[in-house]
Design an enzyme around this catalytic site. Sequence first.
Site, PDB file in Angstrom:
ATOM      1  N   GLU A  13       0.814  -1.220   0.000  1.00 64.85           N
ATOM      2  CA  GLU A  13       0.000   0.000   0.000  1.00 64.85           C
ATOM      3  C   GLU A  13       0.850   1.273   0.000  1.00 64.85           C
ATOM      4  O   GLU A  13       0.349   2.354  -0.309  1.00 64.85           O
ATOM      5  CB  GLU A  13      -0.948  -0.014   1.208  1.00 64.85           C
ATOM      6  CG  GLU A  13      -2.006  -1.108   1.084  1.00 64.85           C
ATOM      7  CD  GLU A  13      -2.767  -1.367   2.384  1.00 64.85           C
ATOM      8  OE1 GLU A  13      -3.923  -1.772   2.301  1.00 64.85           O
ATOM      9  OE2 GLU A  13      -2.187  -1.186   3.475  1.00 64.85           O
ATOM     10  N   GLY A  79     -12.749  -4.235   2.044  1.00 63.33           N
ATOM     11  CA  GLY A  79     -13.865  -5.023   1.532  1.00 63.33           C
ATOM     12  C   GLY A  79     -15.076  -4.126   1.358  1.00 63.33           C
ATOM     13  O   GLY A  79     -15.324  -3.238   2.182  1.00 63.33           O
ATOM     14  N   MET A 176      -9.286  -2.762   8.495  1.00 64.10           N
ATOM     15  CA  MET A 176      -8.793  -3.073   9.832  1.00 64.10           C
ATOM     16  C   MET A 176      -7.976  -1.949  10.499  1.00 64.10           C
ATOM     17  O   MET A 176      -7.397  -2.167  11.554  1.00 64.10           O
ATOM     18  CB  MET A 176      -7.948  -4.366   9.779  1.00 64.10           C
ATOM     19  CG  MET A 176      -8.744  -5.554   9.265  1.00 64.10           C
ATOM     20  SD  MET A 176      -7.800  -7.068   9.029  1.00 64.10           S
ATOM     21  CE  MET A 176      -7.349  -7.488  10.694  1.00 64.10           C
ATOM     22  N   GLU A 177      -7.923  -0.765   9.871  1.00 66.84           N
ATOM     23  CA  GLU A 177      -7.090   0.303  10.451  1.00 66.84           C
ATOM     24  C   GLU A 177      -7.722   1.697  10.454  1.00 66.84           C
ATOM     25  O   GLU A 177      -7.454   2.510  11.363  1.00 66.84           O
ATOM     26  CB  GLU A 177      -5.744   0.428   9.690  1.00 66.84           C
ATOM     27  CG  GLU A 177      -4.878  -0.806   9.695  1.00 66.84           C
ATOM     28  CD  GLU A 177      -5.257  -1.792   8.604  1.00 66.84           C
ATOM     29  OE1 GLU A 177      -5.966  -1.386   7.644  1.00 66.84           O
ATOM     30  OE2 GLU A 177      -4.877  -2.967   8.697  1.00 66.84           O
ATOM     31  N   ASP A 200     -12.158  -6.693  -2.311  1.00 66.41           N
ATOM     32  CA  ASP A 200     -13.041  -7.862  -2.158  1.00 66.41           C
ATOM     33  C   ASP A 200     -14.402  -7.365  -1.674  1.00 66.41           C
ATOM     34  O   ASP A 200     -14.565  -6.172  -1.407  1.00 66.41           O
ATOM     35  CB  ASP A 200     -12.450  -8.857  -1.139  1.00 66.41           C
ATOM     36  CG  ASP A 200     -12.216  -8.192   0.215  1.00 66.41           C
ATOM     37  OD1 ASP A 200     -11.096  -7.730   0.459  1.00 66.41           O
ATOM     38  OD2 ASP A 200     -13.175  -8.099   1.015  1.00 66.41           O
TER      39      ASP A 200
HETATM   40  N1  SAH Z   1      -2.507 -10.757   3.380  1.00 65.07           N
HETATM   41  C1  SAH Z   1      -2.102 -10.292   4.701  1.00 65.07           C
HETATM   42  C2  SAH Z   1      -3.293 -10.057   5.602  1.00 65.07           C
HETATM   43  C3  SAH Z   1      -4.182  -9.004   5.080  1.00 65.07           C
HETATM   44  S1  SAH Z   1      -5.428  -8.593   6.206  1.00 65.07           S
HETATM   45  C4  SAH Z   1      -1.186 -11.338   5.336  1.00 65.07           C
HETATM   46  O1  SAH Z   1      -1.207 -12.471   4.914  1.00 65.07           O
HETATM   47  O2  SAH Z   1      -0.462 -10.967   6.250  1.00 65.07           O
HETATM   48  C5  SAH Z   1      -6.403  -7.533   5.193  1.00 65.07           C
HETATM   49  C6  SAH Z   1      -5.902  -6.125   4.989  1.00 65.07           C
HETATM   50  O3  SAH Z   1      -6.646  -5.510   3.973  1.00 65.07           O
HETATM   51  C7  SAH Z   1      -6.045  -5.232   6.209  1.00 65.07           C
HETATM   52  O4  SAH Z   1      -5.014  -4.303   6.269  1.00 65.07           O
HETATM   53  C8  SAH Z   1      -7.425  -4.565   5.992  1.00 65.07           C
HETATM   54  O5  SAH Z   1      -7.390  -3.188   6.315  1.00 65.07           O
HETATM   55  C9  SAH Z   1      -7.731  -4.731   4.508  1.00 65.07           C
HETATM   56  N2  SAH Z   1      -8.945  -5.468   4.133  1.00 65.07           N
HETATM   57  C10 SAH Z   1      -9.281  -5.740   2.852  1.00 65.07           C
HETATM   58  N3  SAH Z   1     -10.424  -6.443   2.777  1.00 65.07           N
HETATM   59  C11 SAH Z   1     -10.844  -6.630   4.052  1.00 65.07           C
HETATM   60  C12 SAH Z   1     -11.964  -7.321   4.629  1.00 65.07           C
HETATM   61  N4  SAH Z   1     -12.855  -7.960   3.869  1.00 65.07           N
HETATM   62  N5  SAH Z   1     -12.096  -7.326   5.988  1.00 65.07           N
HETATM   63  C13 SAH Z   1     -11.190  -6.686   6.753  1.00 65.07           C
HETATM   64  N6  SAH Z   1     -10.097  -6.043   6.258  1.00 65.07           N
HETATM   65  C14 SAH Z   1      -9.915  -6.009   4.916  1.00 65.07           C
END
Ligand code: SAH
Length: 232
Positions: A13, A79, A176-177, A200
């Site tokens: 990002e 999402g 998540m932030e 997503d």
């Molecule tokens: N791929 C990473 C984890 C990503 S967690 C790993 O394996 O370490 C998802 C990240 O994208 C978070 O920073 C959150 O802010 C965002 N995000 C995207 N879609 C989301 C969803 N459906 N629910 C929660 N967070 C989502």
Amino acid sequence: MKRIGIIGAMELEVKQLKEKMRIERIVEKAGMEFFVGTLHDIDVVIVRSGIGKVNAALCIQILADVFQVTHVINTGVAGSLNADLDIGDILISTDAIQHDIDVRVFGYQIGEVPQLGYREFVANKEMVRIAVESCKEVNPDVNVRTGRVLSGDQFISNKDVKENLITTYHGDCVEMEGAAVAHGACLNHIPFVIIRAISDKADDSAEMDYPTFEKAAAKHSAALVEHMVTSL
Ligand code: SAH
């Protein structure tokens, strides 16, 4: 003097923005690397906070205390909770709520941090306006909307959980932030905006869609931020 803090949770990002900036120094704190320098001659501090609300909150406080940022932009992916927001589209925050807080037993609204006096963290209207205009210029083919960001320490990938978030909070996207950045920005009186490209749909297909679309979505958001800093 203006200095813009730019936070992304994940490297993908902020990578593109870090590549474009002129780096003056890198400061390490709380396990995060703060890239201090300029982006198109504007003073910026770009940082990968790590995932989740605690990381985001630590990060914004360091930006406030150590770097005295005057504006904060949170860029990233999310999402979708809104049928009009498809993968690749962009949501600019009007406000943000932490959807995983529930102290209703003591009379608070669901999602309200106790003793704060309000639930929604409201984004700076001028930053929202500039973000929308920048998006139209940089990503003319991308659908951009303003709306509500919901944040919690959970990856949402279930239709029923998603529906519940929509009915309870009327959110447009979930991640998540953002609301933690917003919370910290409000406490420190720093204007903020959250910019999220949809990776997503936060439903049963999210687990498949997210890894497929995260990179392209993150790029959309970063391109917009790059353009936006020059107009702030
Ligand atoms: N791929 C990473 C984890 C990503 S967690 C790993 O394996 O370490 C998802 C990240 O994208 C978070 O920073 C959150 O802010 C965002 N995000 C995207 N879609 C989301 C969803 N459906 N629910 C929660 N967070 C989502």
